[in-house]
Scaffold this motif. Structure first.
Motif, short mmCIF file in Angstrom:
data_model
loop_
_atom_site.label_atom_id
_atom_site.label_comp_id
_atom_site.label_asym_id
_atom_site.label_seq_id
_atom_site.Cartn_x
_atom_site.Cartn_y
_atom_site.Cartn_z
N VAL A 104 0.84 -1.19 0.00
CA VAL A 104 0.00 0.00 0.00
C VAL A 104 0.89 1.25 0.00
O VAL A 104 1.73 1.40 0.88
CB VAL A 104 -0.92 0.02 1.25
N LEU A 105 0.66 2.12 -0.98
CA LEU A 105 1.34 3.41 -1.03
C LEU A 105 0.34 4.50 -0.69
O LEU A 105 -0.75 4.56 -1.27
CB LEU A 105 1.91 3.67 -2.43
N ILE A 106 0.71 5.36 0.26
CA ILE A 106 -0.10 6.53 0.60
C ILE A 106 0.71 7.75 0.15
O ILE A 106 1.80 7.98 0.67
CB ILE A 106 -0.40 6.60 2.11
N HIS A 107 0.19 8.48 -0.83
CA HIS A 107 0.89 9.63 -1.41
C HIS A 107 0.13 10.89 -1.01
O HIS A 107 -0.92 11.19 -1.57
CB HIS A 107 0.96 9.48 -2.93
N ILE A 108 0.66 11.62 -0.03
CA ILE A 108 -0.04 12.78 0.53
C ILE A 108 0.02 13.94 -0.46
O ILE A 108 1.08 14.49 -0.73
CB ILE A 108 0.57 13.20 1.87
N GLY A 109 -1.14 14.28 -1.02
CA GLY A 109 -1.23 15.38 -1.97
C GLY A 109 -0.55 15.07 -3.30
O GLY A 109 0.01 14.00 -3.50
N LEU A 110 -0.64 16.02 -4.21
CA LEU A 110 -0.04 15.88 -5.54
C LEU A 110 1.06 16.92 -5.71
O LEU A 110 0.87 18.08 -5.34
CB LEU A 110 -1.09 16.04 -6.63
N GLU A 111 2.17 16.47 -6.25
CA GLU A 111 3.35 17.31 -6.44
C GLU A 111 3.88 17.87 -5.12
O GLU A 111 4.48 18.94 -5.08
CB GLU A 111 3.08 18.40 -7.50
#
Length: 165
Positions: free
Chosen positions: A82-89
């Motif tokens: 599981v990858l949690i990517h907080i926000g974009l860019e």
């Protein structure tokens, strides 16, 4: 049977991913970034957060913590990554406004605090606050079932059921 006789632990094939943030669930297809919306990184969902705390959505191990603290990878005993990517860019923020509460290799339970972040700073400096939650080894999964839409509470609302092959 062999595992039962000799005390081995059978792998759990289905894993429920709970909300790692409080906010509103949205399909990955709605994320304004083709890497996520076209599921290039894998299947999953996204959350538009209403507060700046990320907790573990699964029981497992921290397998990756980006030095900028904007993204974290977890792996369950069943092998679901599981990858949690907080926000974009948010990588461009170079860690500003992010604080990690775990390290790579740490074992975590559902609800373990992972990262806190300044939501207002992310709103100001990043493309979006929407946070993709992606199964990066989706090709190894048999099925995905969304369990909710709308409002979710971190650490408690079941969002996605994943069945490993």
């Amino acid at each position: 049977m062999f595992k039962k006789l000799f005390g081995g632990k059978a792998k759990q094939k289905d894993v429920t991913i709970v909300a790692p943030l409080t906010g509103q669930v949205t399909p990955l297809e709605n994320v304004p970034d083709p890497v996520f919306s076209q599921k290039m990184m894998g299947n999953g969902f996204a959350i538009e957060p209403t507060e700046g705390q990320v907790v573990s959505p699964v029981e497992g191990e921290v397998i990756q913590l980006f030095h900028t603290k904007h993204a974290i990878g977890l792996k369950t005993d069943a092998g679901v990554e599981v990858l949690i990517h907080i926000g974009l860019e948010t990588v461009a923020m170079n860690g500003e406004g992010f604080e990690a509460h775990v390290n790579q290799g740490d074992k975590v339970q559902v609800g373990t605090p992972l990262v806190t972040f300044d939501l207002n700073l992310v709103k100001e400096k990043a493309k979006s606050t929407v946070t993709p939650v992606v199964i990066t080894n989706s090709d190894n999964m048999e099925s995905f079932e969304m369990l909710t839409n709308g409002s979710v509470q971190k650490g408690s609302t079941p969002c996605l059921k994943v069945v490993a092959k």
